[in-house]
Design a protein around this motif. Structure first.
Motif, PDB file in Angstrom:
ATOM      1  N   PHE A  39      34.040  -5.507 -19.469  1.00  0.00           N
ATOM      2  CA  PHE A  39      34.105  -6.560 -20.478  1.00  0.00           C
ATOM      3  C   PHE A  39      35.546  -6.985 -20.732  1.00  0.00           C
ATOM      4  O   PHE A  39      36.457  -6.166 -20.721  1.00  0.00           O
ATOM      5  CB  PHE A  39      33.473  -6.086 -21.795  1.00  0.00           C
ATOM      6  CG  PHE A  39      31.984  -5.944 -21.701  1.00  0.00           C
ATOM      7  CD1 PHE A  39      31.148  -7.009 -21.973  1.00  0.00           C
ATOM      8  CD2 PHE A  39      31.422  -4.727 -21.331  1.00  0.00           C
ATOM      9  CE1 PHE A  39      29.781  -6.878 -21.874  1.00  0.00           C
ATOM     10  CE2 PHE A  39      30.046  -4.591 -21.227  1.00  0.00           C
ATOM     11  CZ  PHE A  39      29.227  -5.664 -21.492  1.00  0.00           C
ATOM     12  N   CYS A  60      37.820  -8.317 -23.555  1.00  0.00           N
ATOM     13  CA  CYS A  60      37.810  -8.393 -25.017  1.00  0.00           C
ATOM     14  C   CYS A  60      39.132  -8.935 -25.537  1.00  0.00           C
ATOM     15  O   CYS A  60      40.194  -8.446 -25.132  1.00  0.00           O
ATOM     16  CB  CYS A  60      37.560  -7.011 -25.609  1.00  0.00           C
ATOM     17  SG  CYS A  60      36.011  -6.273 -25.061  1.00  0.00           S
ATOM     18  N   TYR A 115      33.642   0.636 -24.440  1.00  0.00           N
ATOM     19  CA  TYR A 115      32.596   1.435 -23.811  1.00  0.00           C
ATOM     20  C   TYR A 115      32.446   1.141 -22.323  1.00  0.00           C
ATOM     21  O   TYR A 115      31.802   1.905 -21.606  1.00  0.00           O
ATOM     22  CB  TYR A 115      31.254   1.172 -24.509  1.00  0.00           C
ATOM     23  CG  TYR A 115      31.365   1.319 -25.999  1.00  0.00           C
ATOM     24  CD1 TYR A 115      31.492   2.574 -26.584  1.00  0.00           C
ATOM     25  CD2 TYR A 115      31.399   0.210 -26.833  1.00  0.00           C
ATOM     26  CE1 TYR A 115      31.641   2.720 -27.952  1.00  0.00           C
ATOM     27  CE2 TYR A 115      31.544   0.352 -28.204  1.00  0.00           C
ATOM     28  CZ  TYR A 115      31.665   1.605 -28.752  1.00  0.00           C
ATOM     29  OH  TYR A 115      31.827   1.736 -30.107  1.00  0.00           O
ATOM     30  N   PHE A 170      33.014  -4.351 -26.949  1.00  0.00           N
ATOM     31  CA  PHE A 170      32.279  -3.756 -25.830  1.00  0.00           C
ATOM     32  C   PHE A 170      33.198  -3.092 -24.810  1.00  0.00           C
ATOM     33  O   PHE A 170      32.824  -2.141 -24.147  1.00  0.00           O
ATOM     34  CB  PHE A 170      31.403  -4.803 -25.148  1.00  0.00           C
ATOM     35  CG  PHE A 170      30.085  -5.052 -25.835  1.00  0.00           C
ATOM     36  CD1 PHE A 170      29.776  -4.514 -27.069  1.00  0.00           C
ATOM     37  CD2 PHE A 170      29.139  -5.848 -25.217  1.00  0.00           C
ATOM     38  CE1 PHE A 170      28.561  -4.752 -27.688  1.00  0.00           C
ATOM     39  CE2 PHE A 170      27.905  -6.096 -25.813  1.00  0.00           C
ATOM     40  CZ  PHE A 170      27.623  -5.547 -27.058  1.00  0.00           C
ATOM     41  N   SER A 227      23.233  -3.538 -23.142  1.00  0.00           N
ATOM     42  CA  SER A 227      24.114  -2.542 -23.748  1.00  0.00           C
ATOM     43  C   SER A 227      25.416  -2.432 -22.961  1.00  0.00           C
ATOM     44  O   SER A 227      25.413  -2.477 -21.735  1.00  0.00           O
ATOM     45  CB  SER A 227      23.419  -1.182 -23.757  1.00  0.00           C
ATOM     46  OG  SER A 227      24.342  -0.162 -24.107  1.00  0.00           O
ATOM     47  N   PRO A 228      26.539  -2.235 -23.659  1.00  0.00           N
ATOM     48  CA  PRO A 228      27.796  -2.013 -22.943  1.00  0.00           C
ATOM     49  C   PRO A 228      27.897  -0.601 -22.355  1.00  0.00           C
ATOM     50  O   PRO A 228      28.778  -0.341 -21.535  1.00  0.00           O
ATOM     51  CB  PRO A 228      28.856  -2.233 -24.017  1.00  0.00           C
ATOM     52  CG  PRO A 228      28.173  -1.843 -25.284  1.00  0.00           C
ATOM     53  CD  PRO A 228      26.745  -2.292 -25.110  1.00  0.00           C
ATOM     54  N   PHE A 231      22.264   0.158 -28.078  1.00  0.00           N
ATOM     55  CA  PHE A 231      23.206   0.715 -27.120  1.00  0.00           C
ATOM     56  C   PHE A 231      22.519   1.711 -26.182  1.00  0.00           C
ATOM     57  O   PHE A 231      22.862   1.810 -25.016  1.00  0.00           O
ATOM     58  CB  PHE A 231      24.370   1.402 -27.837  1.00  0.00           C
ATOM     59  CG  PHE A 231      25.522   0.490 -28.168  1.00  0.00           C
ATOM     60  CD1 PHE A 231      25.331  -0.749 -28.757  1.00  0.00           C
ATOM     61  CD2 PHE A 231      26.821   0.879 -27.906  1.00  0.00           C
ATOM     62  CE1 PHE A 231      26.390  -1.586 -29.062  1.00  0.00           C
ATOM     63  CE2 PHE A 231      27.895   0.059 -28.198  1.00  0.00           C
ATOM     64  CZ  PHE A 231      27.685  -1.176 -28.774  1.00  0.00           C
TER      65      PHE A 231
END
Length: 188
Positions: A164, A166, A160, A157, A33-34, A27
């Motif tokens: 994204f 989800c 953060y 993700f 990394s998100p 991360f």
């Protein structure tokens, strides 16, 4: 609780903490990394509940005999389609519970996706729920039991980074018990 006689709590804890360290490193430093690039220098690691082997439970496996798909809404008002593969029945915190394990439509069944909400959702953990994923050896529908380790539960993700999409856990995967294991929100 685990009923496995050969469970080594010290080795399990060391493996879990190593996994968490590697995830924090990913991360903080990886392009995938998100964490937005402009926030990575300030990133000081994810926040977790303390490792607790009581949240490593044996689940009875019941294959789902249906071709019906589940459409899960996402955090960005889109939808994703999944197939139910198994129902996982277990006891946690003195409560009997069931979660459904899914795969993406048309995907191999060598890994299961288990999104869920519990009584920590939106308070101690991300408001859209958490996920577990695990690889299975062979055909999971032929297994009698699998180990679910809620210490590996993680925020998607989108917790953060809003970029994204989800999947939101469907109501059939909402637990009526607090699962104080895995990733948690930072204390403020």
């Amino acid at each position: 609780m685990s009923t496995t006689d050969d469970f080594d709590a010290e080795a399990w804890r060391a493996e879990l903490e190593g996994y968490r360290d590697r995830k924090d490193e990913f991360f903080a430093n990886e392009r995938q990394s998100p964490i937005p690039a402009d926030q990575r220098d300030a990133f000081d690691g994810l926040t977790y509940f303390d490792p607790d082997p009581a949240y490593r439970v044996e689940a009875d496996v019941t294959p789902v005999e249906s071709d019906e798909t589940v459409v899960m809404e996402t955090t960005v008002d889109t939808e994703q389609e999944y197939e139910r593969v198994v129902e996982l029945g277990f006891d946690v915190n003195g409560e009997t519970a069931t979660l459904v394990g899914y795969t993406g439509v048309g995907e191999d069944r060598d890994s299961l996706f288990v999104p869920f909400r519990d009584k920590t959702t939106g308070q101690q953990t991300y408001g859209a729920g958490r996920y577990m994923e695990f690889e299975v050896e062979g055909d999971v529908t032929e297994a009698e039991t699998v180990t679910l380790d809620f210490n590996l539960a993680y925020h998607p993700f989108c917790a953060y980074n809003d970029a994204f999409a989800c999947p939101l856990p469907p109501e059939e995967n909402w637990l009526d018990v607090a699962v104080e294991a895995g990733e948690r929100l930072p204390e403020v």
